[in-house]
Design a protein around this motif. Structure first.
Motif, PDB file in Angstrom:
ATOM      1  N   LYS A   1       0.837  -1.197   0.000  1.00  0.00           N
ATOM      2  CA  LYS A   1       0.000   0.000   0.000  1.00  0.00           C
ATOM      3  C   LYS A   1       0.871   1.245   0.000  1.00  0.00           C
ATOM      4  O   LYS A   1       1.776   1.396   0.810  1.00  0.00           O
ATOM      5  CB  LYS A   1      -0.893   0.008   1.241  1.00  0.00           C
ATOM      6  N   ARG A   2       0.611   2.142  -0.938  1.00  0.00           N
ATOM      7  CA  ARG A   2       1.381   3.380  -1.028  1.00  0.00           C
ATOM      8  C   ARG A   2       0.862   4.364   0.005  1.00  0.00           C
ATOM      9  O   ARG A   2      -0.323   4.714  -0.004  1.00  0.00           O
ATOM     10  CB  ARG A   2       1.282   3.985  -2.429  1.00  0.00           C
ATOM     11  N   LYS A   3       1.737   4.786   0.881  1.00  0.00           N
ATOM     12  CA  LYS A   3       1.336   5.679   1.963  1.00  0.00           C
ATOM     13  C   LYS A   3       1.771   7.109   1.673  1.00  0.00           C
ATOM     14  O   LYS A   3       2.803   7.353   1.049  1.00  0.00           O
ATOM     15  CB  LYS A   3       1.959   5.223   3.286  1.00  0.00           C
ATOM     16  N   ALA A   4       0.977   8.050   2.156  1.00  0.00           N
ATOM     17  CA  ALA A   4       1.348   9.456   2.043  1.00  0.00           C
ATOM     18  C   ALA A   4       2.577   9.718   2.894  1.00  0.00           C
ATOM     19  O   ALA A   4       2.774   9.101   3.940  1.00  0.00           O
ATOM     20  CB  ALA A   4       0.193  10.334   2.512  1.00  0.00           C
ATOM     21  N   LYS A   5       3.422  10.616   2.444  1.00  0.00           N
ATOM     22  CA  LYS A   5       4.613  10.979   3.199  1.00  0.00           C
ATOM     23  C   LYS A   5       4.214  11.668   4.498  1.00  0.00           C
ATOM     24  O   LYS A   5       3.447  12.626   4.502  1.00  0.00           O
ATOM     25  CB  LYS A   5       5.488  11.914   2.367  1.00  0.00           C
ATOM     26  N   ALA A   6       4.723  11.161   5.604  1.00  0.00           N
ATOM     27  CA  ALA A   6       4.451  11.786   6.900  1.00  0.00           C
ATOM     28  C   ALA A   6       5.319  13.032   7.040  1.00  0.00           C
ATOM     29  O   ALA A   6       6.553  12.954   7.024  1.00  0.00           O
ATOM     30  CB  ALA A   6       4.751  10.804   8.036  1.00  0.00           C
ATOM     31  N   LEU A   7       4.699  14.183   7.158  1.00  0.00           N
ATOM     32  CA  LEU A   7       5.444  15.431   7.310  1.00  0.00           C
ATOM     33  C   LEU A   7       6.041  15.524   8.711  1.00  0.00           C
ATOM     34  O   LEU A   7       5.333  15.362   9.701  1.00  0.00           O
ATOM     35  CB  LEU A   7       4.524  16.634   7.057  1.00  0.00           C
ATOM     36  N   ARG A   8       7.331  15.794   8.784  1.00  0.00           N
ATOM     37  CA  ARG A   8       8.001  15.988  10.062  1.00  0.00           C
ATOM     38  C   ARG A   8       7.914  17.462  10.453  1.00  0.00           C
ATOM     39  O   ARG A   8       7.617  18.335   9.627  1.00  0.00           O
ATOM     40  CB  ARG A   8       9.465  15.552   9.984  1.00  0.00           C
ATOM     41  N   LEU A   9       8.232  17.726  11.723  1.00  0.00           N
ATOM     42  CA  LEU A   9       8.209  19.114  12.194  1.00  0.00           C
ATOM     43  C   LEU A   9       9.124  19.999  11.357  1.00  0.00           C
ATOM     44  O   LEU A   9       8.796  21.147  11.054  1.00  0.00           O
ATOM     45  CB  LEU A   9       8.621  19.174  13.670  1.00  0.00           C
ATOM     46  N   LYS A  10      10.284  19.469  10.974  1.00  0.00           N
ATOM     47  CA  LYS A  10      11.230  20.272  10.192  1.00  0.00           C
ATOM     48  C   LYS A  10      10.657  20.618   8.819  1.00  0.00           C
ATOM     49  O   LYS A  10      10.944  21.686   8.267  1.00  0.00           O
ATOM     50  CB  LYS A  10      12.575  19.559  10.055  1.00  0.00           C
ATOM     51  N   HIS A  11       9.837  19.714   8.264  1.00  0.00           N
ATOM     52  CA  HIS A  11       9.220  20.006   6.971  1.00  0.00           C
ATOM     53  C   HIS A  11       8.189  21.129   7.096  1.00  0.00           C
ATOM     54  O   HIS A  11       8.143  22.033   6.252  1.00  0.00           O
ATOM     55  CB  HIS A  11       8.530  18.747   6.427  1.00  0.00           C
ATOM     56  N   ILE A  12       7.375  21.055   8.147  1.00  0.00           N
ATOM     57  CA  ILE A  12       6.390  22.116   8.382  1.00  0.00           C
ATOM     58  C   ILE A  12       7.103  23.438   8.619  1.00  0.00           C
ATOM     59  O   ILE A  12       6.682  24.492   8.114  1.00  0.00           O
ATOM     60  CB  ILE A  12       5.485  21.766   9.584  1.00  0.00           C
ATOM     61  N   ALA A  13       8.199  23.397   9.369  1.00  0.00           N
ATOM     62  CA  ALA A  13       8.974  24.622   9.644  1.00  0.00           C
ATOM     63  C   ALA A  13       9.514  25.219   8.346  1.00  0.00           C
ATOM     64  O   ALA A  13       9.483  26.446   8.158  1.00  0.00           O
ATOM     65  CB  ALA A  13      10.113  24.313  10.605  1.00  0.00           C
TER      66      ALA A  13
ATOM     67  N   PHE B   1      11.607  19.635  -1.674  1.00  0.00           N
ATOM     68  CA  PHE B   1      11.536  18.306  -1.067  1.00  0.00           C
ATOM     69  C   PHE B   1      11.638  17.259  -2.171  1.00  0.00           C
ATOM     70  O   PHE B   1      11.120  17.457  -3.275  1.00  0.00           O
ATOM     71  CB  PHE B   1      10.212  18.119  -0.310  1.00  0.00           C
ATOM     72  N   ASP B   2      12.265  16.136  -1.861  1.00  0.00           N
ATOM     73  CA  ASP B   2      12.405  15.072  -2.864  1.00  0.00           C
ATOM     74  C   ASP B   2      11.267  14.059  -2.794  1.00  0.00           C
ATOM     75  O   ASP B   2      11.323  13.016  -3.440  1.00  0.00           O
ATOM     76  CB  ASP B   2      13.750  14.359  -2.714  1.00  0.00           C
ATOM     77  N   PHE B   3      10.228  14.363  -2.024  1.00  0.00           N
ATOM     78  CA  PHE B   3       9.104  13.434  -1.870  1.00  0.00           C
ATOM     79  C   PHE B   3       7.779  14.083  -2.251  1.00  0.00           C
ATOM     80  O   PHE B   3       6.720  13.651  -1.794  1.00  0.00           O
ATOM     81  CB  PHE B   3       9.031  12.912  -0.427  1.00  0.00           C
ATOM     82  N   VAL B   4       7.813  15.099  -3.084  1.00  0.00           N
ATOM     83  CA  VAL B   4       6.602  15.831  -3.461  1.00  0.00           C
ATOM     84  C   VAL B   4       5.502  14.916  -4.020  1.00  0.00           C
ATOM     85  O   VAL B   4       4.325  15.077  -3.661  1.00  0.00           O
ATOM     86  CB  VAL B   4       6.939  16.952  -4.471  1.00  0.00           C
ATOM     87  N   PRO B   5       5.841  13.917  -4.886  1.00  0.00           N
ATOM     88  CA  PRO B   5       4.771  13.042  -5.394  1.00  0.00           C
ATOM     89  C   PRO B   5       4.038  12.278  -4.294  1.00  0.00           C
ATOM     90  O   PRO B   5       2.905  11.834  -4.500  1.00  0.00           O
ATOM     91  CB  PRO B   5       5.516  12.077  -6.329  1.00  0.00           C
ATOM     92  N   ASP B   6       4.681  12.094  -3.151  1.00  0.00           N
ATOM     93  CA  ASP B   6       4.075  11.338  -2.052  1.00  0.00           C
ATOM     94  C   ASP B   6       3.350  12.223  -1.048  1.00  0.00           C
ATOM     95  O   ASP B   6       2.882  11.734  -0.016  1.00  0.00           O
ATOM     96  CB  ASP B   6       5.149  10.523  -1.314  1.00  0.00           C
TER      97      ASP B   6
END
Length: 270
Positions: free
Chosen positions: A57-69, A199-204
């Motif tokens: 199952k393809r899961k959405a990338k879990a955003l970390r605090l640093k990504h939100i920042a 980010f290198d995970f934009v498609p996810d």
């Protein structure tokens, strides 16, 4: 039924076919006729399809605090505009409130309850709320740079709305429309910000990145299980534990002790 499954096995994944079978079975049940899904041959065929065509199952990338920042910092450096205020409020509210996209765009100004300690959002109904008991998310006041409650207030002040949808479309001329946002706009915002932050995970990235991100980030910080469950509104304990295990899979790991022991052995040998 078997021919139906075999004809679609190449174009649809097994999880989608399972949903089709569930719908077909329910239809037959409510019609009071024999359910073909329960036939042993149908079940065997489905097992074979899962073995042959099954995919993780393809899961959405879990955003970390640093990504939100990083996303917040990107928005903060943009020229002042109504869209900027809306995007900041949506980003922080979506993440810290662990909202689904359908819930986020369904928020009305009348659903906001302001308290001295922060903001409470009360939706009369959500995606998994079959009895219409409602959904509540509490967003306490925090540091101005990352506080969703303050971001919502700044958005409201910027557009001067006191009723109707909270999050609305903003056109290229920075004009705010009266209707509510399309749920797809939440995904579009995350992908746009992800690309801007390189980010290198934009498609996810998708709106589910908010819920998975909040839960896994809280798990890394050792937030109590019940608090994580409450903030995300999860009914199933197993779902919450899955997120906690994902968030702690590298910090709570059997190899830490073993590697420390090996390091001592290697040092002593030298």
């Amino acid at each position: 039924m078997v021919r139906y499954l075999l004809a679609r096995a190449e174009s649809l994944n097994s999880r989608t076919l399972d949903l089709h079978l569930t719908a077909i079975g329910q239809w037959h049940h409510y019609q009071g006729v024999i359910d073909p899904v329960k036939d042993p041959l149908v079940r065997k065929t489905m097992e074979g399809i899962r073995r042959t065509h099954g995919q993780p199952k393809r899961k959405a990338k879990a955003l970390r605090l640093k990504h939100i920042a990083q996303m917040v910092n990107h928005l903060r450096h943009l020229p002042d505009s109504k869209k900027k205020h809306r995007d900041m409020a949506m980003l922080l509210t979506g993440f810290f409130g662990a909202f689904r996209r359908s819930e986020l765009v369904a928020i009305q100004v009348s659903h906001l309850v302001w308290e001295p300690e922060g903001l409470i959002i009360r939706l009369p109904r959500s995606k998994t709320d079959q009895q219409a008991t409602g959904l509540t998310r509490a967003l306490p006041f925090g540091a101005s740079s990352c506080c969703p409650a303050k971001a919502v207030k700044m958005w409201l002040d910027a557009v001067g709305i006191s009723s109707g949808p909270l999050f609305r479309p903003v056109n290229r001329w920075d004009q705010v429309q009266a209707k509510h946002l399309n749920p797809g706009a939440v995904n579009d915002l995350l992908k746009t910000l992800g690309e801007a932050c390189e980010f290198d995970f934009v498609p996810d990235l998708s709106s589910h990145s908010f819920r998975r991100g909040l839960s896994t980030s809280a798990a890394r910080e050792r937030v109590d299980f019940e608090l994580i469950k409450k903030q995300g509104g999860w009914k199933n304990d197993a779902t919450v534990w899955e997120y906690i295990e994902e968030g702690q899979q590298l910090s709570n790991n059997a190899t830490h002790v073993l590697m420390e022991k090996m390091a001592v052995l290697l040092t002593s040998d030298c």
